[in-house]
Scaffold this active site. Structure first.
Site, PDB file in Angstrom:
ATOM      1  N   TRP A 160       0.820  -1.221   0.000  1.00 20.58           N
ATOM      2  CA  TRP A 160       0.000   0.000   0.000  1.00 20.58           C
ATOM      3  C   TRP A 160       0.846   1.260   0.000  1.00 20.58           C
ATOM      4  CZ3 TRP A 160      -4.443  -2.122  -0.830  1.00 20.58           C
ATOM      5  CH2 TRP A 160      -4.911  -3.186  -0.061  1.00 20.58           C
ATOM      6  N   ARG A 272     -30.827  24.567  -9.313  1.00 19.15           N
ATOM      7  CA  ARG A 272     -31.754  23.472  -9.630  1.00 19.15           C
ATOM      8  C   ARG A 272     -33.169  23.797  -9.161  1.00 19.15           C
ATOM      9  NH1 ARG A 272     -32.936  19.279 -12.907  1.00 19.15           N
ATOM     10  NH2 ARG A 272     -34.078  17.635 -11.808  1.00 19.15           N
ATOM     11  N   GLN A 283     -36.718  23.809   3.053  1.00 22.11           N
ATOM     12  CA  GLN A 283     -36.044  23.779   4.349  1.00 22.11           C
ATOM     13  C   GLN A 283     -35.294  22.460   4.578  1.00 22.11           C
ATOM     14  OE1 GLN A 283     -38.361  24.112   8.038  1.00 22.11           O
ATOM     15  NE2 GLN A 283     -37.199  25.971   8.481  1.00 22.11           N
ATOM     16  N   GLY A 345     -30.024  12.322  -8.877  1.00 24.03           N
ATOM     17  CA  GLY A 345     -29.450  11.393  -9.860  1.00 24.03           C
ATOM     18  C   GLY A 345     -28.189  11.944 -10.510  1.00 24.03           C
ATOM     19  N   GLU A 368      -3.303   6.116   7.214  1.00 24.61           N
ATOM     20  CA  GLU A 368      -2.628   6.678   8.411  1.00 24.61           C
ATOM     21  C   GLU A 368      -3.312   6.189   9.684  1.00 24.61           C
ATOM     22  OE1 GLU A 368      -0.527  10.197   8.620  1.00 24.61           O
ATOM     23  OE2 GLU A 368      -0.110  10.287   6.472  1.00 24.61           O
TER      24      GLU A 368
HETATM   25  N1  CAA Z   1       4.767   8.608  20.215  1.00 24.55           N
HETATM   26  C1  CAA Z   1       5.883   8.068  20.773  1.00 24.55           C
HETATM   27  N2  CAA Z   1       5.969   6.744  21.101  1.00 24.55           N
HETATM   28  C2  CAA Z   1       4.887   5.974  20.835  1.00 24.55           C
HETATM   29  C3  CAA Z   1       3.705   6.475  20.252  1.00 24.55           C
HETATM   30  C4  CAA Z   1       3.676   7.858  19.937  1.00 24.55           C
HETATM   31  N3  CAA Z   1       2.596   8.406  19.392  1.00 24.55           N
HETATM   32  N4  CAA Z   1       2.819   5.463  20.115  1.00 24.55           N
HETATM   33  C5  CAA Z   1       3.416   4.366  20.602  1.00 24.55           C
HETATM   34  N5  CAA Z   1       4.660   4.681  21.044  1.00 24.55           N
HETATM   35  C6  CAA Z   1       5.635   3.788  21.673  1.00 24.55           C
HETATM   36  C7  CAA Z   1       5.068   3.267  22.998  1.00 24.55           C
HETATM   37  O1  CAA Z   1       5.341   4.156  24.054  1.00 24.55           O
HETATM   38  C8  CAA Z   1       5.803   1.961  23.151  1.00 24.55           C
HETATM   39  O2  CAA Z   1       7.125   2.243  23.593  1.00 24.55           O
HETATM   40  P1  CAA Z   1       7.858   1.356  24.735  1.00 24.55           P
HETATM   41  O3  CAA Z   1       8.222   0.077  24.070  1.00 24.55           O
HETATM   42  O4  CAA Z   1       9.034   2.168  25.084  1.00 24.55           O
HETATM   43  O5  CAA Z   1       6.874   1.176  25.854  1.00 24.55           O
HETATM   44  C9  CAA Z   1       5.931   1.462  21.711  1.00 24.55           C
HETATM   45  O6  CAA Z   1       5.829   2.620  20.874  1.00 24.55           O
HETATM   46  C10 CAA Z   1       4.839   0.478  21.330  1.00 24.55           C
HETATM   47  O7  CAA Z   1       3.599   1.117  21.537  1.00 24.55           O
HETATM   48  P2  CAA Z   1       2.237   0.324  21.739  1.00 24.55           P
HETATM   49  O8  CAA Z   1       2.433  -0.740  22.770  1.00 24.55           O
HETATM   50  O9  CAA Z   1       1.159   1.311  21.937  1.00 24.55           O
HETATM   51  O10 CAA Z   1       2.148  -0.390  20.311  1.00 24.55           O
HETATM   52  P3  CAA Z   1       1.027  -1.296  19.680  1.00 24.55           P
HETATM   53  O11 CAA Z   1       1.681  -2.439  19.009  1.00 24.55           O
HETATM   54  O12 CAA Z   1      -0.062  -1.560  20.664  1.00 24.55           O
HETATM   55  O13 CAA Z   1       0.466  -0.361  18.464  1.00 24.55           O
HETATM   56  C11 CAA Z   1      -0.898   1.310  17.416  1.00 24.55           C
HETATM   57  C12 CAA Z   1      -0.044   0.881  18.625  1.00 24.55           C
HETATM   58  C13 CAA Z   1      -1.376   2.711  17.793  1.00 24.55           C
HETATM   59  C14 CAA Z   1      -2.092   0.410  17.199  1.00 24.55           C
HETATM   60  C15 CAA Z   1      -0.017   1.365  16.155  1.00 24.55           C
HETATM   61  O14 CAA Z   1       0.345   0.069  15.739  1.00 24.55           O
HETATM   62  C16 CAA Z   1      -0.681   2.100  15.015  1.00 24.55           C
HETATM   63  O15 CAA Z   1      -0.665   3.315  14.947  1.00 24.55           O
HETATM   64  N6  CAA Z   1      -1.289   1.338  14.037  1.00 24.55           N
HETATM   65  C17 CAA Z   1      -1.819   1.936  12.834  1.00 24.55           C
HETATM   66  C18 CAA Z   1      -0.749   1.960  11.777  1.00 24.55           C
HETATM   67  C19 CAA Z   1      -0.834   3.146  10.915  1.00 24.55           C
HETATM   68  O16 CAA Z   1      -1.307   4.211  11.296  1.00 24.55           O
HETATM   69  N7  CAA Z   1      -0.318   3.024   9.726  1.00 24.55           N
HETATM   70  C20 CAA Z   1      -0.245   4.107   8.820  1.00 24.55           C
HETATM   71  C21 CAA Z   1       0.620   3.766   7.655  1.00 24.55           C
HETATM   72  S1  CAA Z   1       1.070   5.180   6.736  1.00 24.55           S
HETATM   73  C22 CAA Z   1      -0.238   5.536   5.748  1.00 24.55           C
HETATM   74  O17 CAA Z   1      -1.276   4.976   5.827  1.00 24.55           O
HETATM   75  C23 CAA Z   1       0.079   6.679   4.798  1.00 24.55           C
HETATM   76  C24 CAA Z   1      -0.880   7.063   3.801  1.00 24.55           C
HETATM   77  O18 CAA Z   1      -1.850   6.429   3.611  1.00 24.55           O
HETATM   78  C25 CAA Z   1      -0.676   8.213   2.964  1.00 24.55           C
HETATM   79  P1  FAD Z   2      -6.487  -4.227   8.916  1.00 32.28           P
HETATM   80  O1  FAD Z   2      -5.489  -3.838   9.931  1.00 32.28           O
HETATM   81  O2  FAD Z   2      -6.511  -5.651   8.462  1.00 32.28           O
HETATM   82  O3  FAD Z   2      -7.929  -3.822   9.435  1.00 32.28           O
HETATM   83  C1  FAD Z   2      -9.142  -4.428   8.984  1.00 32.28           C
HETATM   84  C2  FAD Z   2     -10.289  -3.912   9.858  1.00 32.28           C
HETATM   85  O4  FAD Z   2     -10.075  -4.321  11.231  1.00 32.28           O
HETATM   86  C3  FAD Z   2     -10.382  -2.381   9.872  1.00 32.28           C
HETATM   87  O5  FAD Z   2     -11.727  -1.966   9.903  1.00 32.28           O
HETATM   88  C4  FAD Z   2      -9.719  -2.026  11.177  1.00 32.28           C
HETATM   89  O6  FAD Z   2     -10.157  -0.787  11.705  1.00 32.28           O
HETATM   90  C5  FAD Z   2     -10.154  -3.182  12.066  1.00 32.28           C
HETATM   91  N1  FAD Z   2      -9.242  -3.327  13.213  1.00 32.28           N
HETATM   92  C6  FAD Z   2      -7.958  -3.763  13.205  1.00 32.28           C
HETATM   93  N2  FAD Z   2      -7.424  -3.689  14.435  1.00 32.28           N
HETATM   94  C7  FAD Z   2      -8.395  -3.191  15.250  1.00 32.28           C
HETATM   95  C8  FAD Z   2      -8.463  -2.881  16.634  1.00 32.28           C
HETATM   96  N3  FAD Z   2      -7.422  -3.056  17.445  1.00 32.28           N
HETATM   97  N4  FAD Z   2      -9.644  -2.432  17.131  1.00 32.28           N
HETATM   98  C9  FAD Z   2     -10.725  -2.255  16.319  1.00 32.28           C
HETATM   99  N5  FAD Z   2     -10.700  -2.513  14.996  1.00 32.28           N
HETATM  100  C10 FAD Z   2      -9.561  -2.973  14.459  1.00 32.28           C
HETATM  101  N6  FAD Z   2       0.741   2.432   4.473  1.00 32.28           N
HETATM  102  C11 FAD Z   2       2.036   2.882   4.485  1.00 32.28           C
HETATM  103  O7  FAD Z   2       2.844   2.427   5.277  1.00 32.28           O
HETATM  104  N7  FAD Z   2       2.424   3.854   3.605  1.00 32.28           N
HETATM  105  C12 FAD Z   2       1.591   4.397   2.703  1.00 32.28           C
HETATM  106  O8  FAD Z   2       2.002   5.284   1.927  1.00 32.28           O
HETATM  107  C13 FAD Z   2       0.239   3.943   2.665  1.00 32.28           C
HETATM  108  N8  FAD Z   2      -0.628   4.438   1.727  1.00 32.28           N
HETATM  109  C14 FAD Z   2      -1.860   3.853   1.603  1.00 32.28           C
HETATM  110  C15 FAD Z   2      -2.669   4.216   0.517  1.00 32.28           C
HETATM  111  C16 FAD Z   2      -3.881   3.553   0.311  1.00 32.28           C
HETATM  112  C17 FAD Z   2      -4.711   3.921  -0.864  1.00 32.28           C
HETATM  113  C18 FAD Z   2      -4.296   2.549   1.220  1.00 32.28           C
HETATM  114  C19 FAD Z   2      -5.573   1.791   1.009  1.00 32.28           C
HETATM  115  C20 FAD Z   2      -3.526   2.217   2.308  1.00 32.28           C
HETATM  116  C21 FAD Z   2      -2.297   2.857   2.513  1.00 32.28           C
HETATM  117  N9  FAD Z   2      -1.443   2.481   3.550  1.00 32.28           N
HETATM  118  C22 FAD Z   2      -0.146   2.939   3.589  1.00 32.28           C
HETATM  119  C23 FAD Z   2      -1.832   1.414   4.466  1.00 32.28           C
HETATM  120  C24 FAD Z   2      -2.859   1.828   5.501  1.00 32.28           C
HETATM  121  O9  FAD Z   2      -2.270   2.578   6.524  1.00 32.28           O
HETATM  122  C25 FAD Z   2      -3.511   0.532   6.042  1.00 32.28           C
HETATM  123  O10 FAD Z   2      -4.346   0.052   5.015  1.00 32.28           O
HETATM  124  C26 FAD Z   2      -4.277   0.768   7.321  1.00 32.28           C
HETATM  125  O11 FAD Z   2      -3.406   1.111   8.374  1.00 32.28           O
HETATM  126  C27 FAD Z   2      -5.125  -0.456   7.706  1.00 32.28           C
HETATM  127  O12 FAD Z   2      -4.405  -1.655   7.649  1.00 32.28           O
HETATM  128  P2  FAD Z   2      -5.015  -2.935   6.851  1.00 32.28           P
HETATM  129  O13 FAD Z   2      -5.395  -2.445   5.516  1.00 32.28           O
HETATM  130  O14 FAD Z   2      -4.047  -4.041   6.962  1.00 32.28           O
HETATM  131  O15 FAD Z   2      -6.349  -3.277   7.638  1.00 32.28           O
END
Ligand code: CAA
Ligand code: FAD
Length: 385
Positions: A160, A272, A283, A345, A368
């Site tokens: 992704w 429209r 309203q 539509g 994110e």
């Molecule tokens: N700032 C600093 N440290 C942090 C932190 C934060 N915001 N969040 C967690 N940490 C640290 C914790 O303090 C912990 O540190 P220690 O080991 O020292 O205690 C460590 O990180 C692990 O933290 P958790 O135990 O809370 O970790 P977790 O495994 O339970 O995961 C989570 C936490 C919030 C679920 C994380 O996995 C998460 O954010 N998941 C979603 C992933 C995500 O957002 N992906 C985005 C990909 S990018 C993208 O999507 C881009 C795009 O589309 C354009």
């Molecule tokens: P999953 O983690 O498999 O989740 C499936 C469902 O389970 C979701 O509804 C989720 O909310 C739910 N779920 C999972 N865990 C929990 C929980 N603990 N509690 C409640 N519900 C939960 N990633 C990057 O690193 N870089 C990028 O540039 C980037 N760009 C992206 C662009 C697009 C168009 C897309 C689709 C995704 C992108 N991503 C990127 C990845 C994106 O961050 C992930 O798709 C997202 O974090 C969800 O992970 P997953 O798709 O594996 O879903």
């Protein structure tokens, strides 16, 4: 107060920035938004226009060749681009996402080497955290970097990844010490030209079709030792701290697409006519518009408050970043869906931009961190007290 900004009245420089982005978007980005979506092609016109205007990565500090713009300014650029074309808004958004790890934790040498080409428009940067089996549970990644001589040997798959293939540089999180959880994850810079680094096919998506999303494959990619961002074992923390800042930019993106949909629908209902008068006089229609406007106003205040916290690196940024992203993206989904409804539509056809906006808005609830994950993050912060 150059580092601060008033929540309720924006400083003149932010208003001027909004005006200049808006006029750039109107002439150089909006005219191509429908074609970019329908042809699922990279928004090259937006790429060129944003680079020519130095708006592709305005957050990069001045000492690395950037404009050193604050977090609110970056939000305003992303919001205004997303108002017309969500796909194009991922150019500044992902450049920020992928370079914040370096800004927060990179060595001076890494910053000089990799931020300057981005600031100067010679390269783009992508962020690679997610994997096929590790999305929400990002800490469950399996991409592995093993010490090899004075460098690292990288193997694994990322999924992704936005702007994959277009970007020259990639911030890649990988396990350097298995068995100790997230404290065994490190962050690296990988270059497109590194041997053994290849890309998957472009994903076929519901929305943001102009934004390329691909897998990354690392097959015995050798990285020099100085490509690590910060100390070994700090990569997960850096990745999370980064998302605290950049979830604010996703909120701005959501705000932009919602505003674009409301503006279009508000205009349409005045033209429209049904039952002998403009539907704007009904309203039931007015109440829908009022709710849309109210949600946007609330989302904007929360987003700009989160931007202020990002700029100051406030301790409650983690909560605010998640709250702004979650609130604004849920609002964007509701508002774009209601905007389609207001066109009846016609809203459901590709002759109007609203079905595209509705499809594009959906991603802001997913990437994110899904909005379920934002709630996990917010609840953890609240329970920490
Ligand atoms: N700032 C600093 N440290 C942090 C932190 C934060 N915001 N969040 C967690 N940490 C640290 C914790 O303090 C912990 O540190 P220690 O080991 O020292 O205690 C460590 O990180 C692990 O933290 P958790 O135990 O809370 O970790 P977790 O495994 O339970 O995961 C989570 C936490 C919030 C679920 C994380 O996995 C998460 O954010 N998941 C979603 C992933 C995500 O957002 N992906 C985005 C990909 S990018 C993208 O999507 C881009 C795009 O589309 C354009
Ligand atoms: P999953 O983690 O498999 O989740 C499936 C469902 O389970 C979701 O509804 C989720 O909310 C739910 N779920 C999972 N865990 C929990 C929980 N603990 N509690 C409640 N519900 C939960 N990633 C990057 O690193 N870089 C990028 O540039 C980037 N760009 C992206 C662009 C697009 C168009 C897309 C689709 C995704 C992108 N991503 C990127 C990845 C994106 O961050 C992930 O798709 C997202 O974090 C969800 O992970 P997953 O798709 O594996 O879903």
């Amino acid at each position: 107060q150059p580092q601060d900004f008033d929540l309720f009245t924006l400083r003149e420089e932010h208003e001027l920035l909004r005006e200049s982005v808006r006029s750039l978007v109107e002439t150089k980005i909006a005219p191509y938004a429908a074609a970019v979506d329908q042809e699922a092609r990279y928004p090259q016109e937006a790429h060129d226009a944003l680079h020519a205007a130095d708006m592709h990565a305005i957050h990069i500090p001045e000492q690395y060749g950037g404009a050193g713009a604050d977090a609110l300014a970056a939000c305003i650029v992303i919001e205004e681009v997303a108002r017309a074309c969500m796909s194009s808004s991922l150019i500044p958004a992902v450049n920020k996402l992928a370079t914040v790890p370096l800004i927060l934790a990179g060595s001076e040498e890494l910053k000089q080497k990799y931020l300057r080409p981005v600031a100067e428009g010679r390269a783009m940067f992508s962020y690679a955290l997610s994997e096929p089996d590790a999305g929400s549970d990002a800490g469950g990644m399996t991409t592995r970097a093993v010490r090899d001589g004075d460098g690292w040997r990288l193997n694994g798959v990322k999924r992704w990844i936005t702007n994959a293939g277009v970007s020259e540089y990639y911030t890649v999180m990988a396990v350097t010490e298995p068995g100790i959880g997230t404290r065994g994850i490190s962050a690296f810079v990988v270059e497109k030209s590194d041997e053994g680094f290849t890309f998957g096919a472009k994903e076929k998506k519901l929305g943001i079709k102009g934004s390329p999303t691909r897998e990354l494959y690392f097959d015995d990619v050798w990285l020099p030792g100085d490509r690590i961002i910060g100390e070994p074992g700090t990569g997960f923390k850096t990745a999370m701290r980064t998302l605290d800042h950049t979830r604010v930019t996703i909120a701005a993106q959501a705000l932009g697409v919602a505003q674009g949909a409301l503006d279009y629908a508000a205009d349409y209902v005045k033209q429209r006519k049904q039952f002998g008068k403009p539907i704007a006089e009904l309203q039931g229609v007015q109440f829908m518009l009022a709710d849309m406007g109210m949600k946007i106003a609330a989302a904007r205040q929360l987003t700009y408050a989160a931007a202020a916290k990002s700029e100051r690196n406030d301790p409650d940024l983690t909560f605010y970043g998640a709250a702004a992203k979650c609130f604004a993206s849920d609002a964007a989904m509701e508002i774009t869906t209601d905007a389609v409804q207001l066109l009846g539509g016609y809203g459901y056809t590709q002759d109007y931009p609203l079905e595209r906006m509705m499809r594009d808005a959906k991603i802001t609830q997913i990437y994110e961190g899904t909005n379920q994950i934002q709630r996990v993050v917010m609840a953890r912060q609240l329970l920490k007290g």
